[in-house]
Design a protein around this motif. Sequence first.
Motif, PDB file in Angstrom:
ATOM      1  N   ALA A 110       0.833  -1.202   0.000  1.00  0.00           N
ATOM      2  CA  ALA A 110       0.000   0.000   0.000  1.00  0.00           C
ATOM      3  C   ALA A 110       0.873   1.259   0.000  1.00  0.00           C
ATOM      4  O   ALA A 110       0.597   2.223  -0.727  1.00  0.00           O
ATOM      5  N   ASP A 111       1.940   1.251   0.787  1.00  0.00           N
ATOM      6  CA  ASP A 111       2.843   2.407   0.828  1.00  0.00           C
ATOM      7  C   ASP A 111       3.561   2.585  -0.513  1.00  0.00           C
ATOM      8  O   ASP A 111       3.697   3.709  -1.009  1.00  0.00           O
ATOM      9  N   GLU A 112       4.032   1.486  -1.109  1.00  0.00           N
ATOM     10  CA  GLU A 112       4.695   1.567  -2.413  1.00  0.00           C
ATOM     11  C   GLU A 112       3.726   2.053  -3.488  1.00  0.00           C
ATOM     12  O   GLU A 112       4.083   2.866  -4.345  1.00  0.00           O
ATOM     13  N   GLN A 113       2.499   1.561  -3.437  1.00  0.00           N
ATOM     14  CA  GLN A 113       1.481   1.990  -4.400  1.00  0.00           C
ATOM     15  C   GLN A 113       1.225   3.497  -4.278  1.00  0.00           C
ATOM     16  O   GLN A 113       1.102   4.200  -5.288  1.00  0.00           O
ATOM     17  N   GLN A 114       1.191   3.985  -3.070  1.00  0.00           N
ATOM     18  CA  GLN A 114       0.983   5.426  -2.840  1.00  0.00           C
ATOM     19  C   GLN A 114       2.142   6.235  -3.422  1.00  0.00           C
ATOM     20  O   GLN A 114       1.928   7.249  -4.087  1.00  0.00           O
TER      21      GLN A 114
END
Length: 164
Positions: free
Chosen positions: A11-15
């Motif tokens: 989720a953090d990488e996607q953001q």
Amino acid sequence: MNSPEPQWLSADEQQVWRAYLQATALLDDHLDRQLQRDAKMPHLYFGLLVQLSEAPRRRLRMTELARSAKITRSRLSHAIARLEKSGWVRREDCPSDKRGQFAVLTDDGLDVLKKSAPGHVSAVRQALFERLSPEQQKSLGEIMSIVAEGLQPKEAGADLPWLR
């Protein structure tokens, strides 16, 4: 045989990825609109004029210009044709290589570059540098250098835009 499961972005990488995509698309658009308004040229063409202005005798081999601009030779050829129509660049044959050509920045091209550069620098400052602290600017430069280095393999036969 089953393919291995892809390693999906967290989720953090996607953001981070989506923020990068949005920021680069918006920055490209912002700079294109500014240069179209002020100089009647896209950002890519401005970059080509800058590179030619910094080259010895304001000239570069077409292959070298494609490499430094990170674009395909056909895209460069199209851009140079448009810049020739405006009278800002001319092509010259390479005396040592019958197939080679130089792109040469004309006096008119240098004039348009000098007139459009202040507005462009202002747009870059406003859109990027004024939003970042000096530490963030340094980090961004380091990060982008690492990414660029990783995407430019050194081995022969690498699939790079300027080799196409």
